[in-house]
Motif scaffolding. Structure first.
Motif, PDB file in Angstrom:
ATOM      1  N   LEU A 159      82.548  62.066  37.993  1.00  0.00           N
ATOM      2  CA  LEU A 159      81.618  62.687  36.849  1.00  0.00           C
ATOM      3  C   LEU A 159      80.839  61.137  36.606  1.00  0.00           C
ATOM      4  N   THR A 160      79.674  61.239  37.090  1.00  0.00           N
ATOM      5  CA  THR A 160      78.949  59.999  36.842  1.00  0.00           C
ATOM      6  C   THR A 160      77.448  60.389  36.296  1.00  0.00           C
ATOM      7  N   THR A 161      76.852  59.270  35.729  1.00  0.00           N
ATOM      8  CA  THR A 161      75.354  59.534  35.184  1.00  0.00           C
ATOM      9  C   THR A 161      74.476  59.148  36.468  1.00  0.00           C
ATOM     10  N   SER A 162      73.289  59.710  36.109  1.00  0.00           N
ATOM     11  CA  SER A 162      71.951  59.641  37.050  1.00  0.00           C
ATOM     12  C   SER A 162      70.582  59.393  36.495  1.00  0.00           C
ATOM     13  N   GLY A 163      70.541  58.150  36.119  1.00  0.00           N
ATOM     14  CA  GLY A 163      69.559  57.761  35.075  1.00  0.00           C
ATOM     15  C   GLY A 163      69.860  58.041  33.694  1.00  0.00           C
ATOM     16  N   THR A 164      69.108  58.188  32.703  1.00  0.00           N
ATOM     17  CA  THR A 164      69.540  58.257  31.304  1.00  0.00           C
ATOM     18  C   THR A 164      69.495  59.834  30.892  1.00  0.00           C
ATOM     19  N   ASP A 165      68.952  60.698  31.744  1.00  0.00           N
ATOM     20  CA  ASP A 165      69.165  62.032  31.372  1.00  0.00           C
ATOM     21  C   ASP A 165      69.770  62.894  32.404  1.00  0.00           C
ATOM     22  N   GLY A 166      70.345  62.405  33.308  1.00  0.00           N
ATOM     23  CA  GLY A 166      71.009  63.148  34.476  1.00  0.00           C
ATOM     24  C   GLY A 166      72.465  62.900  34.632  1.00  0.00           C
ATOM     25  N   PHE A 167      73.152  63.921  34.980  1.00  0.00           N
ATOM     26  CA  PHE A 167      74.571  63.483  35.365  1.00  0.00           C
ATOM     27  C   PHE A 167      74.924  64.411  36.566  1.00  0.00           C
ATOM     28  N   VAL A 168      76.139  63.866  37.160  1.00  0.00           N
ATOM     29  CA  VAL A 168      76.433  64.545  38.652  1.00  0.00           C
ATOM     30  C   VAL A 168      77.854  64.816  38.588  1.00  0.00           C
ATOM     31  N   LEU A 169      78.358  65.932  38.650  1.00  0.00           N
ATOM     32  CA  LEU A 169      79.692  66.517  38.817  1.00  0.00           C
ATOM     33  C   LEU A 169      80.210  66.760  40.214  1.00  0.00           C
ATOM     34  N   LYS A 170      80.966  65.777  40.925  1.00  0.00           N
ATOM     35  CA  LYS A 170      81.429  66.070  42.330  1.00  0.00           C
ATOM     36  C   LYS A 170      83.000  66.514  42.235  1.00  0.00           C
ATOM     37  N   LEU A 171      83.098  67.736  42.830  1.00  0.00           N
ATOM     38  CA  LEU A 171      84.504  68.495  42.807  1.00  0.00           C
ATOM     39  C   LEU A 171      85.125  68.018  44.007  1.00  0.00           C
ATOM     40  N   SER A 172      86.562  67.632  43.751  1.00  0.00           N
ATOM     41  CA  SER A 172      87.442  67.486  45.003  1.00  0.00           C
ATOM     42  C   SER A 172      87.797  68.811  45.682  1.00  0.00           C
ATOM     43  N   ARG A 173      87.781  69.797  44.969  1.00  0.00           N
ATOM     44  CA  ARG A 173      88.229  71.178  45.568  1.00  0.00           C
ATOM     45  C   ARG A 173      87.486  72.340  44.722  1.00  0.00           C
ATOM     46  N   PRO A 174      87.301  73.411  45.508  1.00  0.00           N
ATOM     47  CA  PRO A 174      86.657  74.596  44.781  1.00  0.00           C
ATOM     48  C   PRO A 174      87.125  74.959  43.330  1.00  0.00           C
ATOM     49  N   TYR A 175      86.478  75.122  42.276  1.00  0.00           N
ATOM     50  CA  TYR A 175      86.363  75.382  41.131  1.00  0.00           C
ATOM     51  C   TYR A 175      85.455  76.486  40.799  1.00  0.00           C
TER      52      TYR A 175
END
Length: 529
Positions: free
Chosen positions: A133-149
């Motif tokens: 769960l990381t930021t992407s610039g000041t107004d974006g963030f990315v959620l990467k799953l390790s498995r389907p949810y």
């Protein structure tokens, strides 16, 4: 006869009256009465509805549920997903700012979600399926799953306890999730006036003049949160009759729960409107059982208590007869997506004789059972009285400890032996917003998490929950939910005691009231009858 000068003055005064009335209407505080007193201000550490009600004024959410139960962007502009469904990219909408003037950034979102994800049942499951769960610039963030949810957006838009509200990273990162934050800084439509707060009595807010609402009309918890009153007062009134009288006399504007005994009179009052919210907005009585302490670490004892819960008697005794659904035996509420009767034969016809037989089978030897009875709650006090009577008649040796809900709630979340303030049983009530989703349902979603007061852990339930949370197909999810319904009833994890509609009531002069099942203060303004 008026002179010309007197006539012009009178006309000017008459023209000024509408403007004066409008100004007085806006300046007059909106006063709403809640069920119990507010003590804990942190919606992540506290499991109480009163804290949730408070938080919806002060904080904001990334995703919100509308009146149809659908999820829509709130603080977000929107989101994108990868083809495999494992990467989710989100972006905040412009104009978001905290009450201290700082802009809301992706760093604040990530810190808030991580804190919530270590506290909430659904949040924990989402975080367990998250690789990054990381930021992407000041107004974006990315959620990467390790498995389907299968419920990412459902999780971010969870409408009730615990709601993933967004707060500054400096606060969220520095405060363990079970510990109260020391500073209340949100980005919502109202600002909390801490210097004026009277804990357990009155809470004061002012309109956040810098809040930028969405362009869409308000719809449920979604859409434009437009604050149309300058000040708000959230009030506690332990005297139930006084609540009704204060509403009818216009001293307060809105009751979270209208006293059931006063409903016939209120229906006949042309100045009062009674809520018609149903479905997820309905409520469910239940019994919180401490699975960690004897005697309820024995499933036979829990089943004996389950047999004490005659829904007809409970709903009649609490005054909700005409508003109740005593035939409903669904853990996930009747009239909602995951309604199921699988496994419910065991509780369709509860019996005190069966309860007595189960006590004998369990080897119960009259051990003390501490029941914490909330005396100040219009909903829980009458339920507690019926529960006490039926448990005594079944043969439980009750130690009844009556107190206000705020005090009980503090003991409830602590795991202590009985001689150090511990407990065995607490009558509780939850809404369909909490109970209708298996992952937030109090008798299913907290299984083996160690993150709730009652501490149940059923090994057979775990793989079914894991399959449910990974599944994206609605039909397959319903099949898995039915299995969870059966398991929760068989193991008596969180015995249900009757579904009902608990109507709010408000003055007819109010316009824009969102009838949603709990107080939604934005969009409300005063008008004529």
């Amino acid at each position: 006869m008026l002179t010309r000068r007197q006539g012009l003055a009178a006309a000017g005064a008459a023209m000024a009256l509408p403007r004066l009335a409008l100004a007085q209407s806006r300046e007059r505080p909106f006063r709403f009465v809640v069920n119990v007193g507010l003590q804990n201000l942190d919606p992540i550490s506290s499991p109480s509805f009163i804290t949730r009600n408070f938080a919806y004024l002060v904080f904001d959410t990334l995703v919100s549920m509308d009146s149809r139960g659908e999820y829509r962007p709130q603080m977000l502009q929107g989101w994108e997903t990868s083809a495999d469904g494992l990467t989710w990219t989100f972006r905040l909408r412009p104009g978001l700012a905290f009450h201290d003037g700082a802009p809301v950034t992706a760093e604040d979102v990530v810190a808030s979600l991580r804190r919530w994800g270590n506290r909430d049942s659904i949040g924990r499951r989402l975080m367990a399926a998250t690789a990054e769960l990381t930021t992407s610039g000041t107004d974006g963030f990315v959620l990467k799953l390790s498995r389907p949810y299968g419920g990412v957006i459902d999780a971010l838009g969870k409408p009730s306890v615990h709601v993933p509200f967004i707060m500054p990273a400096r606060i969220a990162s520095a405060t363990p999730p079970a510990q109260q934050v020391r500073e209340i800084v949100g980005s919502g439509p109202f600002v909390f006036l801490r210097d004026e707060w009277l804990p357990g009595d009155r809470t004061f807010f002012r309109r956040n003049q810098h809040y930028v609402p969405r362009d869409e009309p308000a719809d449920g918890l979604a859409g434009g949160k437009v604050a149309k009153v300058d000040r708000v007062e959230m009030i506690t009134m332990p005297d139930i009759a006084l609540r009704a009288a204060s509403l009818q006399q216009g001293e307060v504007d809105y009751l979270e729960y209208a006293p059931v005994d006063n409903l016939p009179r209120m229906r006949g009052d042309r100045n009062i409107v009674i809520s018609q919210a149903s479905g997820r907005a309905e409520m469910m009585y239940a019994v919180s059982i401490n699975h960690d302490l004897p005697p309820f670490n024995n499933v036979l004892m829990r089943r004996a208590l389950q047999q004490c819960l005659d829904r007809n008697e409970i709903l009649a005794g609490t005054g909700f007869g005409e508003l109740g659904r005593p035939d409903c035996t669904a853990m996930f509420m009747c009239g909602t997506t995951y309604t199921s009767e699988l496994g419910s034969d065991a509780i369709k016809q509860p019996s005190l004789d069966r309860a007595k037989a189960l006590l004998r089978e369990a080897g119960y030897n009259n051990e003390r059972v501490v029941l914490m009875h909330p005396l100040d709650s219009a909903l829980l006090n009458p339920f507690g009285l019926v529960l006490i009577d039926r448990m005594k008649r079944a043969g439980f040796n009750l130690d009844i400890q009556g107190s206000d809900w705020s005090s009980i709630a503090q003991r409830w979340v602590q795991r202590q032996p009985l001689d150090r303030g511990g407990w065995n049983v607490v009558p509780v009530v939850y809404t369909g917003f909490d109970m209708a989703d298996p992952l937030s349902n109090l008798g299913v979603g907290f299984n083996c998490t160690g993150n709730q007061p009652w501490g149940y852990c059923e090994a057979e339930m775990t793989p079914v929950i894991e399959r449910f949370e990974a599944e994206g197909d609605p039909a397959k999810r319903r099949e898995l939910a039915a299995q969870l319904n059966r398991l929760a009833i068989e193991r008596a994890t969180f015995p249900i005691a009757g579904q009902f509609r608990a109507p709010a009531a408000w003055r007819k002069e109010l316009r824009g009231v969102i009838d949603f099942g709990f107080p939604v203060v934005w969009n409300i303004e005063r008008g004529g009858n």
